[in-house]
Design a protein around this motif. Sequence first.
Motif, mmCIF file in Angstrom:
data_model
loop_
_atom_site.group_PDB
_atom_site.id
_atom_site.type_symbol
_atom_site.label_atom_id
_atom_site.label_comp_id
_atom_site.label_asym_id
_atom_site.label_seq_id
_atom_site.Cartn_x
_atom_site.Cartn_y
_atom_site.Cartn_z
ATOM 1 N N VAL B 13 0.838 -1.204 0.000
ATOM 2 C CA VAL B 13 0.000 0.000 0.000
ATOM 3 C C VAL B 13 0.868 1.246 0.000
ATOM 4 O O VAL B 13 2.049 1.201 0.342
ATOM 5 N N TYR B 32 -9.384 1.144 -5.059
ATOM 6 C CA TYR B 32 -8.115 0.704 -4.473
ATOM 7 C C TYR B 32 -7.914 1.229 -3.049
ATOM 8 O O TYR B 32 -6.898 0.966 -2.432
ATOM 9 N N ASN B 34 -8.088 1.451 0.792
ATOM 10 C CA ASN B 34 -8.346 0.605 1.966
ATOM 11 C C ASN B 34 -9.051 1.373 3.068
ATOM 12 O O ASN B 34 -10.029 0.915 3.630
ATOM 13 N N GLU B 83 -5.198 5.588 2.453
ATOM 14 C CA GLU B 83 -4.331 4.428 2.240
ATOM 15 C C GLU B 83 -4.877 3.637 1.061
ATOM 16 O O GLU B 83 -6.049 3.272 1.050
ATOM 17 N N ARG B 85 -4.193 0.498 -2.099
ATOM 18 C CA ARG B 85 -3.399 -0.605 -2.622
ATOM 19 C C ARG B 85 -2.744 -0.156 -3.929
ATOM 20 O O ARG B 85 -3.359 0.552 -4.729
#
Lengths: 240, 240
Positions: B13, B32, B34, B83, B85
Amino acid sequence: MAGYRKYHKEDKVSYALGVTLVFELLKSKAEYVNKVYIHSSMNKGDTLDKLIGICNIHEIDMVYTDKIFNVLSQKENCYVIGEFRKFKGELDNNLSHIVLVNPSNAGNMGTIMRSALGFGLNQIAIIRQAVDAFDPRVVRASMGAIFSTNFVYFDSFDDYKDNYPDRELYTFMLDAKKKIYDISPKGKFSLIFGNEAAGLPKEFAEVGTSVVIPHTAAIDSLNLPIAAGIAMYQATIMKL
Amino acid sequence: MAGYRKYHKEDKVSYALGVTLVFELLKSKAEYVNKVYIHSSMNKGDTLDKLIGICNIHEIDMVYTDKIFNVLSQKENCYVIGEFRKFKGELDNNLSHIVLVNPSNAGNMGTIMRSALGFGLNQIAIIRQAVDAFDPRVVRASMGAIFSTNFVYFDSFDDYKDNYPDRELYTFMLDAKKKIYDISPKGKFSLIFGNEAAGLPKEFAEVGTSVVIPHTAAIDSLNLPIAAGIAMYQATIMKL
């Protein structure tokens, strides 16, 4: 024993951090250099010998101490610092100028100085409020171009314009109708750029010719030094 | 209780630091994301409400904690962290590309991504060794452009060339004979730039057409993102 302190814009002196910058300083502004500081980790050898030679010629004191490095330099591999008295520039009315209205970022100003020198436009008017051009971060980002740049601060754009009245003015604004590739200055000119975040105030649309560097809608604007670099390139194209 | 650690390039990440960047992240790459972290100093109000609304739509967890800010953010006024990915891009063989050979500076790479997106050239090949494009400093300098950029790493330039063989190649080199304003690509092209300090290795003179952005002898070279910005401007001129 001198106590060293961080740089403040009120100081009479500023600093070139790192040996490459110090050589640039000595090349263009040796007469303004107070001292050259050498860190204990500086290698003996050709580079140091050359530095000693130049300092000798100009009768510049070399001071061997680590203390000032702890105060002024966060970077590793900075083993030479040049302390210089702030110098005064003057704009040449016969030359083209760059005008920065309320620039706020030291790195950007240094980068613009480097480009400007590269395009033969090293005459820069800075309209307050503005970042301090002698900030060591400007000096560093300029890669030494500041030592070959004439820059002058003005309290207002009108103040600048009154002093340098007779030239083509180009204001860079996102909502301008004219595209930058349609301009080709005939005489001396000034390229005028606004603050990083705010751009030029609306009233600049009435100043000279308002131009835009076209870009896709995927970005809000080009980064200021990029826009300035492109503008300088276009304005001087085929002259270099 | 999760322990937070600084970003490492091996991590799965990375992070968008600051509310403006997080909005860009959510706009282009929400699938993507988180988590979105909110600092206790974040003001209640429209901005936070909008953020909550978007996170709800995408079913993204919002975590109220100050801890991750202490680890990831040196900047003041960073009250939101996204955050995400790491995502994989793919280069479109029908489009023009930017090729960065051994870029080493995170801020420069981000700035180039922003310009590239601005000139409709958001297809970037990165030739190793190279800085990590997901470094939060790249994300920040890109002003979110990274979330709309297709970038792919290659182990060598040949590797890139073998995969995308059929295009006009322009290598930017200080000793090139051809000047940049003399080029006007007819089809799809790749603009190829070297490392900040070293430039392109000599052998690139044999690759495609070698071009230079003329500048005065007063500087050694233009700053890399400036050169790239001017090249992109010239290569796409009058198409925007």
